[in-house]
Design an enzyme around this catalytic site. Structure first.
Site, PDB file in Angstrom:
ATOM      1  N   ASP A 112      52.378  40.794  35.216  1.00  0.00           N
ATOM      2  CA  ASP A 112      51.406  39.711  35.310  1.00  0.00           C
ATOM      3  C   ASP A 112      52.048  38.482  35.951  1.00  0.00           C
ATOM      4  O   ASP A 112      52.566  38.560  37.054  1.00  0.00           O
ATOM      5  CB  ASP A 112      50.828  39.445  33.913  1.00  0.00           C
ATOM      6  CG  ASP A 112      49.658  38.485  33.892  1.00  0.00           C
ATOM      7  OD1 ASP A 112      48.536  38.935  34.155  1.00  0.00           O
ATOM      8  OD2 ASP A 112      49.878  37.292  33.616  1.00  0.00           O
ATOM      9  N   HIS A 129      39.352  32.919  34.753  1.00  0.00           N
ATOM     10  CA  HIS A 129      40.356  31.980  34.273  1.00  0.00           C
ATOM     11  C   HIS A 129      41.201  31.432  35.416  1.00  0.00           C
ATOM     12  O   HIS A 129      41.716  30.304  35.325  1.00  0.00           O
ATOM     13  CB  HIS A 129      41.255  32.658  33.234  1.00  0.00           C
ATOM     14  CG  HIS A 129      42.024  33.824  33.743  1.00  0.00           C
ATOM     15  ND1 HIS A 129      41.433  34.956  34.253  1.00  0.00           N
ATOM     16  CD2 HIS A 129      43.374  34.044  33.839  1.00  0.00           C
ATOM     17  CE1 HIS A 129      42.355  35.816  34.632  1.00  0.00           C
ATOM     18  NE2 HIS A 129      43.541  35.284  34.413  1.00  0.00           N
ATOM     19  N   TYR A 185      49.349  28.341  36.623  1.00  0.00           N
ATOM     20  CA  TYR A 185      48.202  28.895  37.330  1.00  0.00           C
ATOM     21  C   TYR A 185      47.755  27.997  38.476  1.00  0.00           C
ATOM     22  O   TYR A 185      47.359  28.481  39.546  1.00  0.00           O
ATOM     23  CB  TYR A 185      47.044  29.115  36.353  1.00  0.00           C
ATOM     24  CG  TYR A 185      47.097  30.447  35.658  1.00  0.00           C
ATOM     25  CD1 TYR A 185      46.405  31.539  36.151  1.00  0.00           C
ATOM     26  CD2 TYR A 185      47.835  30.619  34.496  1.00  0.00           C
ATOM     27  CE1 TYR A 185      46.439  32.773  35.521  1.00  0.00           C
ATOM     28  CE2 TYR A 185      47.891  31.847  33.849  1.00  0.00           C
ATOM     29  CZ  TYR A 185      47.185  32.924  34.368  1.00  0.00           C
ATOM     30  OH  TYR A 185      47.240  34.137  33.742  1.00  0.00           O
ATOM     31  N   HIS A 234      45.896  46.428  30.607  1.00  0.00           N
ATOM     32  CA  HIS A 234      46.745  45.490  31.331  1.00  0.00           C
ATOM     33  C   HIS A 234      48.122  45.371  30.695  1.00  0.00           C
ATOM     34  O   HIS A 234      49.127  45.265  31.403  1.00  0.00           O
ATOM     35  CB  HIS A 234      46.059  44.124  31.359  1.00  0.00           C
ATOM     36  CG  HIS A 234      46.835  43.052  32.044  1.00  0.00           C
ATOM     37  ND1 HIS A 234      47.145  43.088  33.387  1.00  0.00           N
ATOM     38  CD2 HIS A 234      47.370  41.900  31.562  1.00  0.00           C
ATOM     39  CE1 HIS A 234      47.833  42.000  33.706  1.00  0.00           C
ATOM     40  NE2 HIS A 234      47.983  41.271  32.623  1.00  0.00           N
TER      41      HIS A 234
END
Length: 292
Positions: A107, A152, A212, A272
């Site tokens: 991730d 998100h 992010y 995931h």
């Protein structure tokens, strides 16, 4: 009490600049660094790390901004760029005496690992990425109604001061939605680990958002520069993903092949959080990678 990997030693090691990372180290032998994803900490590697430590020195940091690592304020777009975070990882390995190492990321950690492979090709000997696409490709394939699976990303790409209070207002519900929604086997994340991930994420909202936000800004710039210059991953590279290509209508292997000179691409029937759901399979695949 902060959880760690049983049998591993917790250390605080300097990354880039004045940032210090929380790092769990175990085993002996050739080094392999494991980078966690969102919304987790280094303990997501507990099964894989313990297995690999039988023949390797296994290094599991909390990324900057996550877990028990430092969470510097977002001074500018570079504070949480993947380039900066990759420099953290290289610095930690060098402090432990390793100039070269294998690198695995899941991730968000995979995005850091990819950047490390591009920026430090003489340092990263082998590279594995679990369940992401390179940043530039990720944004390109998220179009139309299908983009809702990554809502998100758009929320946390907004300017500072907008997403942070929104997430803080329902932090546990926000982070739990990913832990619950992205796994096909809820028992793979036991209650104590789920609680640890929620606590750690709740205490790191500004830095997680900054991570992010960088992926919607400076990280894209860096990827475009490398793409234009023909910079590629030159080390043996393993990519393991859910079959997102079939779900979203793109050729995942073709996208990855544009970045790698030595690619093995596999899809896995797991959620995931595959290092927790299918640790034996992931460990086997990593051992095969290290033999290439």
């Amino acid at each position: 009490m902060t959880l760690s990997i049983p049998g591993f030693t917790a250390q605080r090691l300097r990354g880039a600049g004045d940032v210090t990372l929380n790092v769990a180290v175990g085993g002996s032998g050739s080094p392999i660094v494991l980078l966690h994803g969102f919304p987790e900490t280094h303990v997501m590697w507990r099964h894989v790390a313990a297995d690999l430590a039988r023949e390797h020195t296994v290094i599991c940091p909390d990324l900057r901004g996550y877990g028990a690592s430092d969470k510097p304020a977002e001074a500018d777009e570079h504070t949480y760029s993947k380039r900066t975070m990759a420099t953290d990882v290289v610095a930690v390995a060098r402090t432990l005496g390793f100039e070269r190492f294998a690198l695995v990321g899941h991730d968000r950690g995979a995005l850091v690992a990819i950047r490390a492979g591009l920026d430090h090709p003489d340092t990263v000997t082998h590279l594995a990425s679990l369940d992401v696409l390179p940043t530039l490709d990720m944004w390109d394939i998220l179009r139309g109604a299908d983009a809702k699976v990554a809502w998100h990303l758009y929320l946390m790409a907004q300017p500072a001061g907008v997403p942070e209070p929104m997430i803080a207002g329902a932090a546990d519900a926000f982070f739990a939605s990913f832990l619950d929604g992205w796994t096909s086997d809820p028992e793979a994340i036991p209650t104590e680990y789920r609680a640890e991930y929620l606590r750690a994420s709740r205490e790191a909202i500004p830095s997680i958002v900054a991570d992010y936000r960088a992926s919607a800004g400076i990280d894209v710039v860096h990827d475009r520069e490398d793409q234009a210059a023909g910079v590629r991953l030159t080390m043996p590279t393993l990519v393991i993903q859910q079959d997102w290509g079939a779900a979203l209508g793109y050729d995942a292997q073709a996208l990855w092949s544009a970045w790698s000179d030595d690619l093995v691409h596999k899809t896995l029937d797991a959620g995931h959080f595959m290092a927790e759901e299918s640790p034996e399979r992931i460990t086997t695949e990593l051992r095969e990678l290290l033999e290439r």
